[in-house]
Scaffold this active site. Sequence first.
Site, PDB file in Angstrom:
ATOM      1  N   ARG A  49       0.880  -1.149  -0.011  1.00  0.00           N
ATOM      2  CA  ARG A  49      -0.214  -0.107  -0.320  1.00  0.00           C
ATOM      3  C   ARG A  49       0.944   0.999   0.168  1.00  0.00           C
ATOM      4  NH1 ARG A  49      -3.166  -3.431   1.719  1.00  0.00           N
ATOM      5  NH2 ARG A  49      -0.963  -4.357   3.029  1.00  0.00           N
ATOM      6  N   THR A  50       1.821   1.477   0.978  1.00  0.00           N
ATOM      7  CA  THR A  50       2.784   2.511   1.118  1.00  0.00           C
ATOM      8  C   THR A  50       3.621   2.957  -0.047  1.00  0.00           C
ATOM      9  OG1 THR A  50       3.035   2.099   3.317  1.00  0.00           O
ATOM     10  CG2 THR A  50       4.228   4.238   2.480  1.00  0.00           C
ATOM     11  N   LYS A  77      26.730  -4.777  -4.022  1.00  0.00           N
ATOM     12  CA  LYS A  77      28.082  -4.713  -3.216  1.00  0.00           C
ATOM     13  C   LYS A  77      28.731  -4.501  -1.705  1.00  0.00           C
ATOM     14  CE  LYS A  77      27.670  -3.690  -7.941  1.00  0.00           C
ATOM     15  NZ  LYS A  77      28.120  -2.873  -9.156  1.00  0.00           N
ATOM     16  N   ARG A  98      11.571   3.773   3.396  1.00  0.00           N
ATOM     17  CA  ARG A  98      11.330   2.723   4.060  1.00  0.00           C
ATOM     18  C   ARG A  98      12.251   2.112   3.754  1.00  0.00           C
ATOM     19  NH1 ARG A  98       6.421  -1.086   4.407  1.00  0.00           N
ATOM     20  NH2 ARG A  98       5.534   0.980   4.639  1.00  0.00           N
ATOM     21  N   HIS A 126       5.676   5.473  11.180  1.00  0.00           N
ATOM     22  CA  HIS A 126       5.836   5.533  10.039  1.00  0.00           C
ATOM     23  C   HIS A 126       4.097   6.596   9.999  1.00  0.00           C
ATOM     24  CE1 HIS A 126       3.649   4.444   6.495  1.00  0.00           C
ATOM     25  NE2 HIS A 126       3.588   2.697   6.330  1.00  0.00           N
TER      26      HIS A 126
HETATM   27  C1  NCD Z   1       2.014  -1.298   8.552  1.00  0.00           C
HETATM   28  C2  NCD Z   1       3.852  -0.909   8.339  1.00  0.00           C
HETATM   29  O1  NCD Z   1       4.378  -1.194   7.061  1.00  0.00           O
HETATM   30  O2  NCD Z   1       4.436  -0.639   8.859  1.00  0.00           O
HETATM   31  N1  NCD Z   1       2.067  -1.112   6.629  1.00  0.00           N
HETATM   32  C3  NCD Z   1       1.301  -0.184   6.160  1.00  0.00           C
HETATM   33  O3  NCD Z   1       2.318   0.749   5.771  1.00  0.00           O
HETATM   34  N2  NCD Z   1       0.529   0.938   6.224  1.00  0.00           N
HETATM   35  C4  NCD Z   1       1.744  -1.796   9.388  1.00  0.00           C
HETATM   36  C5  NCD Z   1       2.328  -3.522   8.534  1.00  0.00           C
HETATM   37  O4  NCD Z   1       3.198  -3.838   8.406  1.00  0.00           O
HETATM   38  O5  NCD Z   1       1.609  -4.333   9.997  1.00  0.00           O
END
Ligand code: NCD
Length: 298
Positions: A49-50, A77, A98, A126
């Site tokens: 999703r993100t 590397k 991320r 997040h």
């Molecule tokens: C979350 C995350 O990555 O922290 N997912 C997201 O970005 N919607 C929650 C999760 O992974 O449980």
Amino acid sequence: MPSLLSINDLSQSEILQLCQRADEIRCHGFQKNLHDKLVALLFFEPSTRTKMSFETASLRLGANILNFTSEHSSLQKGESLEDTIRMASTYADLIVIRHPDDKAALRASAVSSCPIINAGDGKNEHPTQTLLDIYTILRHNQLAGLTITLAGDLKYGRTIHSLIHVLKLFDINIQLISPKTLSLPDSLKKEISHNIILESYHLKDGLNTDFFYMTRVQKERISHPNEVPNEKEWILTKELCEKYAPPHMKILHPLPRVNEISTNLDDSPYALYFEQAKNGVFMRMALLEYALGVFSCT
Ligand code: NCD
């Protein structure tokens, strides 16, 4: 907005104005006003999703995307995160990152020549998820006076950690429901000590609420096998909701869901988690406009 590393980088007023902008985009449409911008998506951890919603938001606003996959990069590397960021920031106008390290976003911002948006750093934060969570709640209710239950893995869940920083700004009652081994870290509990009205280790205790924010056990971050709870005790079902929840209760979840929300809830009036995921695109469009200077908060 220089960078968004923590949700604390935004004021209460900025958060509310971003929610308003997301809603304007949703209701009245948008211009391709980022057509001269390049957004780099640097995901060192899995994401559905993100990543897809940042991609969608960028493309809808006319921006181009620089994609990166860690398994095909010079990380293999032995290149450092710092060197990767230093270089990517000379190519792009904005970096969305991320990473499994709790300090990755901070480390990235220390060497980047463009703004950084934290799309999840380890168990730390997040912030963009929190923005869309707050927007989703606001589409249904005012924040003041609400009761919100935070449930599941409160120890390692970064969406919970960011959300808490915002909930404490409003007059919100918070119920904490987690397995004993995965309770909220004390430092965060202290932050919301005035808001907490209940803490329990049993799922059903938190169902008398306006919003039930469920999370999955973050198995990839758990340090000891003893921390893993008995899965069967952590499944939210339609039957439980019908027995213990008020009819207006709404379930939120950042997704991905594993087994902690029974699929028999998906078509029920309680389920808000798919709408929540959809809202991610509107909110990330608003945020990209803000970060790239085509929308400003007063
Ligand atoms: C979350 C995350 O990555 O922290 N997912 C997201 O970005 N919607 C929650 C999760 O992974 O449980």
